[in-house]
Motif scaffolding. Structure first.
Motif, short mmCIF file in Angstrom:
data_model
loop_
_atom_site.label_atom_id
_atom_site.label_comp_id
_atom_site.label_asym_id
_atom_site.label_seq_id
_atom_site.Cartn_x
_atom_site.Cartn_y
_atom_site.Cartn_z
N TYR A 2 0.87 -1.18 0.00
CA TYR A 2 0.00 0.00 0.00
C TYR A 2 0.90 1.22 0.00
N ILE A 3 0.86 1.96 -1.09
CA ILE A 3 1.76 3.09 -1.30
C ILE A 3 0.93 4.37 -1.34
N THR A 4 1.29 5.31 -0.48
CA THR A 4 0.62 6.61 -0.48
C THR A 4 1.68 7.70 -0.60
N ILE A 5 1.41 8.64 -1.46
CA ILE A 5 2.33 9.75 -1.69
C ILE A 5 1.65 11.02 -1.18
N TRP A 6 2.33 11.66 -0.25
CA TRP A 6 1.81 12.83 0.44
C TRP A 6 2.64 14.06 0.08
N SER A 7 2.04 15.21 0.28
CA SER A 7 2.77 16.46 0.05
C SER A 7 3.96 16.58 0.99
N SER A 8 3.83 16.01 2.19
CA SER A 8 4.93 15.97 3.15
C SER A 8 4.63 14.89 4.18
N LYS A 9 5.65 14.48 4.92
CA LYS A 9 5.45 13.49 5.97
C LYS A 9 4.50 14.03 7.05
N GLU A 10 4.52 15.32 7.25
CA GLU A 10 3.64 15.93 8.25
C GLU A 10 2.17 15.69 7.91
N PHE A 11 1.81 15.72 6.63
CA PHE A 11 0.43 15.44 6.24
C PHE A 11 0.06 14.00 6.58
N TRP A 12 0.98 13.06 6.33
CA TRP A 12 0.71 11.67 6.69
C TRP A 12 0.54 11.55 8.21
N GLU A 13 1.39 12.22 8.96
CA GLU A 13 1.30 12.16 10.42
C GLU A 13 -0.04 12.69 10.92
N ARG A 14 -0.54 13.73 10.28
CA ARG A 14 -1.87 14.26 10.64
C ARG A 14 -2.95 13.24 10.32
N ALA A 15 -2.86 12.64 9.15
CA ALA A 15 -3.86 11.64 8.74
C ALA A 15 -3.82 10.43 9.66
N ALA A 16 -2.64 10.05 10.12
CA ALA A 16 -2.51 8.88 10.99
C ALA A 16 -3.21 9.09 12.34
N LYS A 17 -3.47 10.34 12.70
CA LYS A 17 -4.15 10.65 13.96
C LYS A 17 -5.67 10.65 13.81
N LEU A 18 -6.16 10.58 12.59
CA LEU A 18 -7.61 10.60 12.36
C LEU A 18 -8.24 9.28 12.81
N ASP A 19 -9.47 9.35 13.26
CA ASP A 19 -10.17 8.16 13.74
C ASP A 19 -10.29 7.09 12.66
N ASN A 20 -10.55 7.50 11.41
CA ASN A 20 -10.71 6.50 10.35
C ASN A 20 -9.39 5.77 10.07
N HIS A 21 -8.26 6.43 10.25
CA HIS A 21 -6.96 5.76 10.09
C HIS A 21 -6.72 4.78 11.24
N LYS A 22 -7.08 5.19 12.43
CA LYS A 22 -6.94 4.30 13.60
C LYS A 22 -7.81 3.06 13.44
N ARG A 23 -9.05 3.24 12.94
CA ARG A 23 -9.94 2.09 12.71
C ARG A 23 -9.36 1.17 11.65
N LEU A 24 -8.78 1.74 10.59
CA LEU A 24 -8.16 0.91 9.55
C LEU A 24 -7.03 0.08 10.14
N SER A 25 -6.20 0.69 10.94
CA SER A 25 -5.08 -0.03 11.55
C SER A 25 -5.56 -1.18 12.42
N GLU A 26 -6.60 -0.95 13.19
CA GLU A 26 -7.16 -2.00 14.03
C GLU A 26 -7.72 -3.15 13.20
N LYS A 27 -8.46 -2.80 12.14
CA LYS A 27 -9.01 -3.84 11.26
C LYS A 27 -7.90 -4.64 10.60
N CYS A 28 -6.92 -3.92 10.06
CA CYS A 28 -5.85 -4.59 9.33
C CYS A 28 -5.10 -5.58 10.21
N ASP A 29 -4.91 -5.24 11.46
CA ASP A 29 -4.21 -6.15 12.37
C ASP A 29 -4.90 -7.51 12.43
#
Length: 93
Positions: free
Chosen positions: A50-77
């Motif tokens: 799974y490859i995602t290209i962001w404007s900067s690492k900071e944008f990814w870090e912000r997205a990683a804090k979102l609830d939908n990203h946390k739910r994805l991580s839990e599901k994927c595990d």
């Protein structure tokens, strides 16, 4: 760029792909995500990149804090046959 390698339990392939697709729909308007791909490995059965290209690492870090990203991580595990392997890099060309 964020790259994740996911080895999925064979019986959960479809659920894994569906979870990624749902996440993509939920984050499609997130500023900073320029491009993403989910690749099905030809050489390693039940392995996805799974490859995602962001404007900067900071944008990814912000997205990683979102609830939908946390739910994805839990599901994927629950879908994985081994821990995910995540890495960051820079697009050179």
């Amino acid at each position: 760029m964020h790259v994740g390698k996911y080895c999925v339990k064979p019986e959960l392939r479809d659920e894994f792909v569906k979870a990624i697709m749902e996440f993509e729909r939920s984050i499609s308007n997130h500023i900073g995500l320029n491009l993403s791909y989910l690749l099905d490995s030809e050489n390693e059965p039940n392995t996805f990149w799974y490859i995602t290209i962001w404007s900067s690492k900071e944008f990814w870090e912000r997205a990683a804090k979102l609830d939908n990203h946390k739910r994805l991580s839990e599901k994927c595990d629950t879908y994985l046959s081994q821990p995910a392997n995540n890495n960051f890099g820079s697009v050179l060309f």
